[in-house]
Design an enzyme around this catalytic site. Structure first.
Site, PDB file in Angstrom:
ATOM      1  N   ASP A  66      15.288  11.693  45.545  1.00 20.69           N
ATOM      2  CA  ASP A  66      13.932  12.150  45.859  1.00 20.69           C
ATOM      3  C   ASP A  66      13.021  12.099  44.629  1.00 20.69           C
ATOM      4  O   ASP A  66      13.477  11.874  43.511  1.00 20.69           O
ATOM      5  CB  ASP A  66      13.967  13.571  46.453  1.00 20.69           C
ATOM      6  CG  ASP A  66      14.889  14.517  45.690  1.00 20.69           C
ATOM      7  OD1 ASP A  66      15.251  14.209  44.545  1.00 20.69           O
ATOM      8  OD2 ASP A  66      15.247  15.565  46.248  1.00 20.69           O
ATOM      9  N   ASN A 127      17.782  27.280  50.446  1.00 16.20           N
ATOM     10  CA  ASN A 127      17.483  27.330  51.888  1.00 16.20           C
ATOM     11  C   ASN A 127      18.307  26.302  52.672  1.00 16.20           C
ATOM     12  O   ASN A 127      18.049  26.057  53.848  1.00 16.20           O
ATOM     13  CB  ASN A 127      15.986  27.078  52.124  1.00 16.20           C
ATOM     14  CG  ASN A 127      15.549  25.717  51.622  1.00 16.20           C
ATOM     15  OD1 ASN A 127      16.355  24.950  51.100  1.00 16.20           O
ATOM     16  ND2 ASN A 127      14.276  25.396  51.776  1.00 16.20           N
ATOM     17  N   HIS A 129      18.568  23.061  51.864  1.00 18.30           N
ATOM     18  CA  HIS A 129      18.081  21.673  51.824  1.00 18.30           C
ATOM     19  C   HIS A 129      19.036  20.789  51.021  1.00 18.30           C
ATOM     20  O   HIS A 129      19.722  21.252  50.112  1.00 18.30           O
ATOM     21  CB  HIS A 129      16.630  21.578  51.327  1.00 18.30           C
ATOM     22  CG  HIS A 129      16.391  21.714  49.857  1.00 18.30           C
ATOM     23  ND1 HIS A 129      15.283  22.330  49.337  1.00 18.30           N
ATOM     24  CD2 HIS A 129      17.093  21.286  48.770  1.00 18.30           C
ATOM     25  CE1 HIS A 129      15.313  22.278  48.018  1.00 18.30           C
ATOM     26  NE2 HIS A 129      16.407  21.646  47.646  1.00 18.30           N
ATOM     27  N   GLU A 134      14.055  19.590  54.041  1.00 19.16           N
ATOM     28  CA  GLU A 134      13.869  21.027  54.202  1.00 19.16           C
ATOM     29  C   GLU A 134      14.310  21.467  55.596  1.00 19.16           C
ATOM     30  O   GLU A 134      14.543  20.629  56.474  1.00 19.16           O
ATOM     31  CB  GLU A 134      12.380  21.359  53.990  1.00 19.16           C
ATOM     32  CG  GLU A 134      11.851  20.989  52.610  1.00 19.16           C
ATOM     33  CD  GLU A 134      12.338  21.926  51.498  1.00 19.16           C
ATOM     34  OE1 GLU A 134      13.385  22.584  51.652  1.00 19.16           O
ATOM     35  OE2 GLU A 134      11.661  21.986  50.456  1.00 19.16           O
TER      36      GLU A 134
HETATM   37  C1  GLP Z   1      15.821  20.287  44.030  1.00 23.62           C
HETATM   38  C2  GLP Z   1      16.264  18.892  44.440  1.00 23.62           C
HETATM   39  C3  GLP Z   1      17.561  18.938  45.205  1.00 23.62           C
HETATM   40  C4  GLP Z   1      18.561  19.801  44.472  1.00 23.62           C
HETATM   41  C5  GLP Z   1      18.040  21.195  44.370  1.00 23.62           C
HETATM   42  C6  GLP Z   1      19.014  22.181  43.759  1.00 23.62           C
HETATM   43  O1  GLP Z   1      15.141  20.948  45.030  1.00 23.62           O
HETATM   44  N1  GLP Z   1      15.319  18.192  45.212  1.00 23.62           N
HETATM   45  O2  GLP Z   1      18.057  17.622  45.373  1.00 23.62           O
HETATM   46  O3  GLP Z   1      19.774  19.786  45.161  1.00 23.62           O
HETATM   47  O4  GLP Z   1      16.880  21.109  43.578  1.00 23.62           O
HETATM   48  O5  GLP Z   1      18.859  22.228  42.383  1.00 23.62           O
HETATM   49  P1  GLP Z   1      19.649  23.153  41.392  1.00 23.62           P
HETATM   50  O6  GLP Z   1      20.874  22.412  41.081  1.00 23.62           O
HETATM   51  O7  GLP Z   1      18.741  23.290  40.209  1.00 23.62           O
HETATM   52  O8  GLP Z   1      19.901  24.448  42.073  1.00 23.62           O
END
Ligand code: GLP
Length: 226
Positions: A66, A127, A129, A134
Site C-alpha cells: 500500500d 481494527n 485491517h 479497512e
Molecule cells: C499500517 C499498514 C499496514 C500495517 C499496519 C500495522 O496501517 N498499512 O499494512 O500492517 O500499519 O502496523 P504496525 O506494525 O506498526 O502495527
C-alpha cells in the site's frame, strides 16, 4: 483453516524468523515475487535482510502492499520512503523490480502476469485491517483507493507531527490480491495485537474484520511476540 501459529519470545526472534522465510524463497534461485508491508513490525525483519550481505536479490521483484495518497513521495512517512530507508537503499536489487500500487495502472494484472505473489508478509491493524483494507472491505476487492478508518488514522498519528497531518486516503492491494499469494506470513507484536488476531482467526469470517478472510488461506503462518 491450515494456519500455523507461532509465538516466539522476542521481537528479535520474530524478525529473524520472518527474514528467514524470505531468504529461503530467494535462495531457491527461481524468480520470486514478494508482497511487502510497512509499519513498525517489519522494521527488524528488514534489518535482518540488510545485514545478510550474501543475499542475492537479482531474482526478486517486490510489490508493496500500500501507499498513502495525498502526501508527496518525498515525505519521510510515504511508504516508498519508508521502504527505501529500511530496505531498498541498502540492498543490491534492480530498481526496475520494485513496485508500488500507485505506480501501476493495473497492479493486479501486472502481478498475475508475472506469475503471482509467492510470499506476502502482512502486518495487522488494531481494527483487523490488512494492508489498508479497512473494516467492510469486500473480500473480492482488488487494488484500489480507499478512505482510511478513524482508528487507523489515530494509530498512525504517531508517525506524524499531529493527527491532522495523517493522510485520510491510501491505495492498497485488495483482499483478493492478497489471498491469491501462494504463501502468507502475518507478523504481529504486542498484547494489543493478540486480541485482534484471535478475533480474526477464531471468530466469524466477516468483512467487518478484513483479516478474518485469512482463515480461508491454504498456506498461512502467523508469527507473534508479546
Ligand atoms: C499500517 C499498514 C499496514 C500495517 C499496519 C500495522 O496501517 N498499512 O499494512 O500492517 O500499519 O502496523 P504496525 O506494525 O506498526 O502495527
Amino acid at each position: 483453516m491450515k494456519a500455523l501459529f507461532r509465538k516466539v519470545d522476542s521481537y528479535e526472534r520474530l524478525s529473524q524468523l520472518a527474514a528467514l522465510e524470505i531468504k529461503k524463497k530467494i535462495q531457491k534461485g527461481n524468480q520470486v515475487n514478494l508482497g511487502l508491508p510497512t509499519g513498525d513490525t517489519p522494521i527488524g525483519m528488514y534489518k535482518e535482510l540488510v545485514n545478510d550481505s550474501q543475499l542475492d536479490w537479482w531474482n526478486v521483484s517486490t510489490f508493496n502492499l500500500d501507499e498513502y495518497i495525498e502526501i508527496s513521495i518525498d515525505h519521510p512517512e510515504s511508504y516508498q520512503n519508508f521502504m527505501n530507508r529500511n530496505l531498498f537503499d541498502h540492498i543490491d536489487i534492480d530498481k526496475f523490480n520494485i513496485w508500488f500500487p500507485h505506480l501501476v495502472n493495473d497492479y493486479d494484472g501486472m502481478i498475475d502476469g508475472l506469475g503471482g505473489l509467492d510470499l506476502t508478509i502482512l502486518g495487522i491493524g488494531s481494527n483487523g485491517h490488512i494492508a489498508f483494507n479497512e473494516p467492510n472491505s469486500p473480500f473480492d476487492s482488488k487494488t484500489r483507493i480507499v478512505d482510511l478508518d478513524e482508528q487507523t488514522i489515530e494509530d498512525n498519528a504517531r508517525f506524524f507531527n499531529s493527527i491532522d497531518e495523517v493522510p485520510t486516503k491510501a491505495i492498497t492491494m485488495g483482499l483478493d490480491t492478497i489471498m491469491k499469494s501462494k504463501e502468507i506470513l502475518l507478523i504481529a507484536q504486542g498484547k494489543k495485537k493478540l486480541d485482534i488476531i484471535q478475533t480474526a482467526m477464531f471468530g466469524d469470517i466477516t468483512e467487518e474484520i478484513p483479516a478474518s478472510i485469512l482463515q480461508n488461506h491454504e498456506n498461512l503462518t502467523i508469527l507473534y511476540c508479546e
